[in-house]
Enzyme design. Structure first.
Site, PDB file in Angstrom:
ATOM      1  N   LYS A 194       0.842  -1.201   0.000  1.00  0.00           N
ATOM      2  CA  LYS A 194       0.000   0.000   0.000  1.00  0.00           C
ATOM      3  C   LYS A 194       0.884   1.261   0.000  1.00  0.00           C
ATOM      4  O   LYS A 194       0.613   2.223  -0.735  1.00  0.00           O
ATOM      5  CB  LYS A 194      -0.865  -0.028   1.254  1.00  0.00           C
ATOM      6  CG  LYS A 194      -2.085   0.841   1.229  1.00  0.00           C
ATOM      7  CD  LYS A 194      -2.830   0.546   2.528  1.00  0.00           C
ATOM      8  CE  LYS A 194      -4.109   1.223   2.695  1.00  0.00           C
ATOM      9  NZ  LYS A 194      -4.691   1.004   4.029  1.00  0.00           N
ATOM     10  N   LEU A 196     -15.958  12.148   9.483  1.00  0.00           N
ATOM     11  CA  LEU A 196     -16.158  12.166   8.029  1.00  0.00           C
ATOM     12  C   LEU A 196     -17.019  10.992   7.573  1.00  0.00           C
ATOM     13  O   LEU A 196     -17.026   9.928   8.174  1.00  0.00           O
ATOM     14  CB  LEU A 196     -14.810  12.150   7.300  1.00  0.00           C
ATOM     15  CG  LEU A 196     -13.846  10.975   7.475  1.00  0.00           C
ATOM     16  CD1 LEU A 196     -14.210   9.794   6.615  1.00  0.00           C
ATOM     17  CD2 LEU A 196     -12.434  11.432   7.141  1.00  0.00           C
ATOM     18  N   GLY A 207     -25.742   0.314   6.304  1.00  0.00           N
ATOM     19  CA  GLY A 207     -24.641  -0.651   6.369  1.00  0.00           C
ATOM     20  C   GLY A 207     -23.327   0.086   6.488  1.00  0.00           C
ATOM     21  O   GLY A 207     -23.281   1.190   7.026  1.00  0.00           O
ATOM     22  N   CYS A 255     -19.099   1.368   9.666  1.00  0.00           N
ATOM     23  CA  CYS A 255     -19.192   2.162  10.900  1.00  0.00           C
ATOM     24  C   CYS A 255     -20.461   1.897  11.705  1.00  0.00           C
ATOM     25  O   CYS A 255     -20.376   1.413  12.837  1.00  0.00           O
ATOM     26  CB  CYS A 255     -19.096   3.639  10.560  1.00  0.00           C
ATOM     27  SG  CYS A 255     -17.547   4.031   9.730  1.00  0.00           S
ATOM     28  N   LYS A 289     -21.053  -1.724  13.197  1.00  0.00           N
ATOM     29  CA  LYS A 289     -19.999  -2.040  14.170  1.00  0.00           C
ATOM     30  C   LYS A 289     -20.094  -1.144  15.406  1.00  0.00           C
ATOM     31  O   LYS A 289     -19.989  -1.622  16.549  1.00  0.00           O
ATOM     32  CB  LYS A 289     -18.642  -1.834  13.469  1.00  0.00           C
ATOM     33  CG  LYS A 289     -17.452  -1.695  14.385  1.00  0.00           C
ATOM     34  CD  LYS A 289     -16.188  -1.357  13.608  1.00  0.00           C
ATOM     35  CE  LYS A 289     -15.985   0.119  13.448  1.00  0.00           C
ATOM     36  NZ  LYS A 289     -14.921   0.761  14.146  1.00  0.00           N
TER      37      LYS A 289
HETATM   38  C1  UGA Z   1     -20.810   7.367   9.243  1.00  0.00           C
HETATM   39  C2  UGA Z   1     -21.132   8.747   9.845  1.00  0.00           C
HETATM   40  O1  UGA Z   1     -22.126   9.396   9.053  1.00  0.00           O
HETATM   41  C3  UGA Z   1     -19.867   9.617   9.903  1.00  0.00           C
HETATM   42  O2  UGA Z   1     -20.167  10.857  10.552  1.00  0.00           O
HETATM   43  C4  UGA Z   1     -18.785   8.861  10.693  1.00  0.00           C
HETATM   44  O3  UGA Z   1     -17.571   9.601  10.753  1.00  0.00           O
HETATM   45  C5  UGA Z   1     -18.521   7.529  10.029  1.00  0.00           C
HETATM   46  O4  UGA Z   1     -19.743   6.764   9.997  1.00  0.00           O
HETATM   47  C6  UGA Z   1     -17.455   6.800  10.814  1.00  0.00           C
HETATM   48  O5  UGA Z   1     -17.700   6.476  11.978  1.00  0.00           O
HETATM   49  O6  UGA Z   1     -16.326   6.654  10.321  1.00  0.00           O
HETATM   50  P1  UGA Z   1     -20.428   6.432   6.755  1.00  0.00           P
HETATM   51  O7  UGA Z   1     -20.543   5.065   7.377  1.00  0.00           O
HETATM   52  O8  UGA Z   1     -19.275   6.718   5.868  1.00  0.00           O
HETATM   53  O9  UGA Z   1     -20.391   7.577   7.903  1.00  0.00           O
HETATM   54  O10 UGA Z   1     -21.745   6.682   5.867  1.00  0.00           O
HETATM   55  P2  UGA Z   1     -23.183   7.368   6.100  1.00  0.00           P
HETATM   56  O11 UGA Z   1     -23.337   8.444   5.117  1.00  0.00           O
HETATM   57  O12 UGA Z   1     -23.401   7.720   7.523  1.00  0.00           O
HETATM   58  O13 UGA Z   1     -24.167   6.164   5.696  1.00  0.00           O
HETATM   59  C7  UGA Z   1     -24.235   4.970   6.467  1.00  0.00           C
HETATM   60  C8  UGA Z   1     -25.331   4.057   5.944  1.00  0.00           C
HETATM   61  O14 UGA Z   1     -26.614   4.616   6.223  1.00  0.00           O
HETATM   62  C9  UGA Z   1     -25.323   3.817   4.444  1.00  0.00           C
HETATM   63  O15 UGA Z   1     -25.593   2.457   4.180  1.00  0.00           O
HETATM   64  C10 UGA Z   1     -26.420   4.713   3.918  1.00  0.00           C
HETATM   65  O16 UGA Z   1     -26.966   4.261   2.725  1.00  0.00           O
HETATM   66  C11 UGA Z   1     -27.416   4.637   5.054  1.00  0.00           C
HETATM   67  N1  UGA Z   1     -28.338   5.787   5.137  1.00  0.00           N
HETATM   68  C12 UGA Z   1     -27.856   7.035   5.364  1.00  0.00           C
HETATM   69  C13 UGA Z   1     -29.717   5.579   5.026  1.00  0.00           C
HETATM   70  O17 UGA Z   1     -30.174   4.434   4.832  1.00  0.00           O
HETATM   71  N2  UGA Z   1     -30.545   6.653   5.144  1.00  0.00           N
HETATM   72  C14 UGA Z   1     -30.087   7.908   5.380  1.00  0.00           C
HETATM   73  O18 UGA Z   1     -30.916   8.846   5.494  1.00  0.00           O
HETATM   74  C15 UGA Z   1     -28.711   8.105   5.484  1.00  0.00           C
END
Ligand code: UGA
Length: 429
Positions: A35, A153, A257, A260, A263
């Site tokens: 990497k 993020l 899913g 993050c 888990k």
């Molecule tokens: C999430 C948090 O939003 C971030 O703030 C955090 O930093 C991150 O986890 C982490 O702990 O590293 P992430 O997992 O990248 O970010 O993605 P999200 O945008 O939160 O989406 C998570 C899941 O929820 C996805 O499967 C998305 O499709 C779903 N989702 C999101 C919904 O089903 N409905 C919504 O209204 C929003």
């Protein structure tokens, strides 16, 4: 400032790159030599909008470098960030072994005062453990400070979120490292909260769990909407106009899913258990999320009856839009469940097909989203990619055996789909 980031996953690589973008001198450390070589040559191991350009820009400007040596990073920097994975163990609790190992490596390399900042998502009280470990393993017996600085993020928007954060959380045990942390974050012009380490660590788990709760809440409402003949998007819009609630993260779906939310929810339930609190609310959030997938599968089975030998086209494999990440992806889970019922799948994702190939076998991968429906009995939308809204619906309608579309992300307008002649089933509408 001279900064080192240990771990070049989503958080580490994006943080390091954005720190270089605002003018810091950054060393990124990773124990994966392949990497590191790839990054040194200007390649990046993940898809994240805007990241590749920035990595190239700052490897060229000399502000961003990559190495496998923790000792080199520690020696050359004032502040050392830990951004290594904290994967789940079989019982849902957090595996902190990577953090512990890195803490020992940092300790062994320290010859003068350093600020060690934890950016990984960790259980409350990890900062204390890191401090204890460094103290125990630092032969030079130099002074140091441990700071908790959780990252918020989102994948797919990582550069944008990092450059324009809502807030910076800094958890400390003394005021000594605060000026340095303020200096690191000054160029980002965001509100900075200084608190104790335990509160900072809790802020991260509490925030992610709350966002997951918000999604499960609207998913539960979507069940009521379907039963009552209401529209969950209208309900979400009406609720979201109240500033206290807000419209974001109220999109009903086939479930959340990624690496993050699932888990972190399990971890938070375990952390609560360890301090004697049964976090039943979060267990319900998990339950609603898995039921949402069951309900979507049921819709497909109820409509198509027997899935054995049915050809189904699936749009989307990533766990959300703008990413190639398929870890804990609801789209992959859906594909695997359809396969288990005997369906034959044709699939497409704008960015995640390479990574999906490792986990999703015996499907036909196609390079054109408009070709997915050709010859299929039904089409399924599993990821909320913006570009799927531009799907050639006329072609899909003509080339499907019968125009049936299951939309797990509510991308289309039900009335318009009906007008176009589709049997259209979405979530909560
Ligand atoms: C999430 C948090 O939003 C971030 O703030 C955090 O930093 C991150 O986890 C982490 O702990 O590293 P992430 O997992 O990248 O970010 O993605 P999200 O945008 O939160 O989406 C998570 C899941 O929820 C996805 O499967 C998305 O499709 C779903 N989702 C999101 C919904 O089903 N409905 C919504 O209204 C929003």
């Amino acid at each position: 400032m001279k900064l080192t980031i240990i771990g070049t996953g989503y958080v580490g690589l994006v943080t390091g790159t954005c720190f270089a973008e605002v003018g810091h001198q950054v060393i990124c450390v990773d124990n994966d030599a392949t990497k590191v070589k790839m990054l040194q040559a200007g390649g990046i191991p993940i898809y994240e909008p805007g990241l590749e350009e920035l990595v190239k820009k700052h490897t060229a400007s000399g502000r961003l470098s990559f190495t496998t040596s923790t000792a080199e990073g520690v020696e050359k920097s004032d502040v050392v960030f830990i951004a290594v994975p904290t994967p789940p163990m079989a019982d849902g609790s957090v595996d902190s072994s990577f953090i512990e190992k890195v803490a020992r490596e940092i300790a062994a390399a320290m010859t003068g005062y350093k600020i060690v900042v934890d950016k990984s998502t960790v259980p409350v009280k990890t900062g204390d453990k890191v401090a204890e470990t460094i103290k125990r393993y630092c032969k030079a017996k130099v002074e140091f400070d441990v700071v908790s600085n959780p990252e918020f993020l989102r994948e797919g928007f990582a550069v944008e979120d990092l450059m324009k954060p809502d807030r910076i959380v800094v958890g400390v045990r003394s005021q000594r490292p605060v000026p340095a942390l303020k200096e690191v974050y000054k160029p980002f012009n965001a509100p900075l909260i200084v608190t104790d380490i335990n509160s900072a660590e809790l802020i991260k788990h509490a925030s992610n769990s709350f966002l997951a709760l918000k999604i499960s809440y609207i998913n539960a409402i979507s069940v009521l909407c379907e039963a009552a003949g209401a529209n969950v998007q209208e309900v979400a819009s009406g609720m979201g106009m109240d500033d206290r609630i807000g419209r974001r993260f109220l999109n009903a779906s086939l479930g959340f899913g990624g690496s993050c939310f699932p888990k972190d929810l399990s971890a938070f339930v375990k952390i609560a258990e360890q301090v004697g609190y049964d976090f039943g609310l979060l267990k319900e959030v998990q339950k609603i999320n898995s039921e949402q997938m069951n309900r979507f599968m049921k819709k497909i089975v109820d409509t198509l009856w027997v899935l054995k030998d049915k050809k189904i086209g699936v749009l989307g494999l990533a766990f959300k839009q703008n990413t190639d990440d398929v870890r804990m992806s609801p789209a992959i889970e859906l594909c695997q469940r359809l396969q288990k019922e005997g369906a034959i799948l044709t699939v497409y994702d704008p960015k995640a097909m390479d990574k999906a190939r490792a986990v999703l076998k015996d499907v036909t991968y196609v390079d054109d989203m408009n070709a997915v429906a050709d010859g299929c009995d039904a089409l399924v939308i599993a990821t909320e990619w913006e570009e799927f809204k531009k799907l050639d619906l006329q072609r899909a309608r003509s080339n499907l055996t019968h125009p049936i579309l299951f939309d797990g992300r509510n991308l289309f307008d039900p009335a318009e789909m009906e007008r176009l002649g589709f049997i259209y089933k979405s979530i909560g509408r």
